[in-house]
Design an enzyme around this catalytic site. Structure first.
Site, PDB file in Angstrom:
ATOM      1  N   ASP A   1      19.276  -4.722   8.394  1.00 54.11           N
ATOM      2  CA  ASP A   1      18.085  -5.662   7.551  1.00 54.11           C
ATOM      3  C   ASP A   1      17.037  -4.686   6.763  1.00 54.11           C
ATOM      4  O   ASP A   1      16.764  -3.497   7.422  1.00 54.11           O
ATOM      5  CB  ASP A   1      17.145  -6.232   8.535  1.00 54.11           C
ATOM      6  CG  ASP A   1      17.955  -7.000   9.706  1.00 54.11           C
ATOM      7  OD1 ASP A   1      19.159  -7.119   9.357  1.00 54.11           O
ATOM      8  OD2 ASP A   1      17.171  -7.570  10.693  1.00 54.11           O
TER       9      ASP A   1
ATOM     10  N   ARG B   1      11.620 -11.494  18.100  1.00 61.29           N
ATOM     11  CA  ARG B   1      11.328 -10.393  17.202  1.00 61.29           C
ATOM     12  C   ARG B   1      11.101 -10.434  15.693  1.00 61.29           C
ATOM     13  O   ARG B   1      11.238 -11.694  15.377  1.00 61.29           O
ATOM     14  CB  ARG B   1      12.608  -9.368  17.345  1.00 61.29           C
ATOM     15  CG  ARG B   1      14.003 -10.331  17.221  1.00 61.29           C
ATOM     16  CD  ARG B   1      15.360  -9.503  17.080  1.00 61.29           C
ATOM     17  NE  ARG B   1      16.633 -10.195  17.116  1.00 61.29           N
ATOM     18  CZ  ARG B   1      17.118 -10.806  18.036  1.00 61.29           C
ATOM     19  NH1 ARG B   1      16.723 -10.636  19.266  1.00 61.29           N
ATOM     20  NH2 ARG B   1      18.248 -11.541  17.926  1.00 61.29           N
TER      21      ARG B   1
END
Ligand code: FRU
Length: 496
Positions: A47, A168
């Site tokens: 990511d 998260r």
């Protein structure tokens, strides 16, 4: 509780002598390494994190495991740029050495607070292969670019009642003098949610509740990852990455997919009234995107051009994945539309235009297309099915096909020696209104193509791993089509 150990939980500080140098040398000459897409020199990237235009520079951080193409101990790697196309590699920004991040510095976002860039991330904790917990952490980058973890980390310890350890990917923003943190979460009943914390100083956080998303997710959705939120033209836009969606019509063919919603968010009641909701991208390799505000207040997006749990051909060279090009987001006719950022024009070194007519045939129109931006404007005569083959050779090719009859556009990446990911199918498709004119813009970069149809009505990201000679460009059609074709040779934007 005792922590989980496995060799892959090791930081870059524990590299053996020459290990990193050897890793870099292994793939430095790989024909698959992108030239202008942000990618790791070695190891695995996933990511994009902490994206910001801060103090006159663009900062991109990303999830990084240094030692091989596997998901191991995640660091935040760091690159910066003054123009969004020439990137300078910097030392890893976050190396997970503290107890509160014992199994990785997971994804997160940034926010400028009092002239400093606050980097929020998740400290991942593992007790066994299955059991985990999460801490939300802060690091602060000053104007000189020094990054320091906050001394009283974590800013949020553990997860709130009612949720598993899967909490998260903080996205933090300020509204009316208050700070909010959105987090992807999994409820104890194993369904997905977005939870919200609030703060008046961006450091001390209190749990506010769950976003009331008013979307009927199928029961199979077990986690929402990487929430992103922003305002655009007076609307509240939310992007997130649900896990557990099943393919449906033209949608959700990847193992994990990305959804955007447009609507109205009430931060007091946490009610989000959804006016529109759909899959954000139609390609194979697009996940965990994040957005930020650019130099001119435009909304920019970078995505991970990859997918979890699939083996990619570059794995054997000990590097994996790249990011998408930066895309500008706009609302058009009530939909969120992605287009390549205009700043990418700075990459152009040489441009050529021509006009091609094809009849019922397939025709090679160019070669040496490996590092280019291509623009096509098709003017349709009698053709019903027609399209473009990228990375084309006798044996290989990435095929974009328009079908007027079914009003669909599809992308097929089966025809490669190193075809991969077939367990999720080799074709992706989208509905598309096909009138007399169709516009296609493509960014090709050695092992990736990003395809924008009709100014972002459909967008496809596809990694492909062609043989060296597969760099031709072919047009095909079952009837007469006129095509204006422009190619721009693009320069290197990042060191290998
Ligand atoms: C999404 C994700 C995030 C997590 C990160 C770990 O790809 O699973 O939810 O923070 O990757 O690398």
């Amino acid at each position: 509780m005792e922590r989980y150990t496995e060799p892959k939980y090791r930081t870059v500080l524990e590299a053996k002598e020459n290990e990193l140098k050897d890793l870099r040398e292994k793939s430095v000459d790989s024909a698959w390494k992108p030239a202008y897409h942000i990618h790791p020199q070695y190891g695995l990237m996933n990511d994009p994190n902490g994206l910001a235009f801060f103090n006159g520079e663009f900062h991109v951080f990303y999830q990084w495991y240094p030692f091989s193409a596997m998901h191991g101990m995640k660091h935040w790697a760091h690159v910066k740029s003054t123009d969004l196309v020439n990137w300078e590699r910097l030392p890893a920004a976050l190396v997970p050495v503290e107890d509160y991040e014992s199994h990785g510095a997971y994804s997160g976002a940034s926010l400028e607070v009092d002239g400093k860039l606050y980097l929020y991330y998740t400290g991942n904790i593992k007790y066994s292969a299955e059991e985990r917990s999460a801490n939300q952490c802060l690091a602060i980058m000053d104007q000189e670019g020094n990054i320091q973890k906050y001394e009283n980390n974590p800013v949020i310890e553990g997860v709130p009642d009612g949720y598993t350890g899967h909490v998260r990917d903080p996205k933090v923003f300020e509204k009316n003098g208050n700070y909010y943190m959105f987090l992807g979460a999994q409820r104890k009943d194993l369904t997905g949610a977005i939870i919200v914390y609030e703060s008046d100083n961006a450091i001390d956080w209190s749990f506010k509740g769950e976003l009331d998303l008013q979307i009927d997710f199928p029961e199979s959705v077990y986690m929402l990852e990487c929430p992103d939120y922003f305002e655009l033209n007076g609307k509240d836009v939310l992007i997130f990455s649900p896990q557990g969606l099943n393919a449906d019509g033209h949608n959700y063919y990847n193992l994990y997919n990305v959804i955007y919603t447009i609507g109205k968010l009430d931060l007091e009641s946490l009610k989000y009234e959804v006016e529109h909701c759909q899959e954000l991208e139609k390609g194979f390799d697009f996940y965990a995107p994040q957005t930020f505000e650019g130099k001119n207040k435009e909304r920019l997006l970078f995505s991970w051009a990859g997918m979890g749990e699939i083996d990619y051909p570059s794995d054997k060279e000990d590097w994996a994945h790249c990011l998408s090009i930066p895309r500008e987001l706009n609302l058009v006719d009530g939909k969120l539309v992605q287009r390549p950022s205009d700043l990418l024009k700075q990459l152009r070194v040489k441009s050529d235009s021509s006009k091609v007519t094809i009849e019922a045939e397939s025709k090679n129109i160019d070669e040496g297309i490996e590092q280019h931006e291509l623009e096509f404007i098709f003017e349709l005569g009698e053709a019903n099915k027609y399209g473009i083959e990228l990375f084309s050779s006798e044996k290989e090719g990435l095929v974009l096909e328009f079908d007027r009859g079914s009003q669909t556009v599809s992308l097929n990446r089966k025809k490669f020696n190193s075809a991969f990911g077939g367990e999720y199918g080799f074709v992706r498709s989208s509905e598309l209104k096909i009138g007399r004119h169709v516009k296609v813009q493509v960014f090709v970069d050695h092992s990736i193509a990003e395809i924008f149809v009709n100014d972002g009505e459909a967008v496809f990201t596809a990694r492909v791993f062609p043989e060296e000679k597969s760099n031709g460009l072919k047009l095909f059609s079952d009837g007469k089509v006129n095509c204006s074709y422009t190619k721009h040779e693009l320069k290197q934007g990042i060191t290998r």
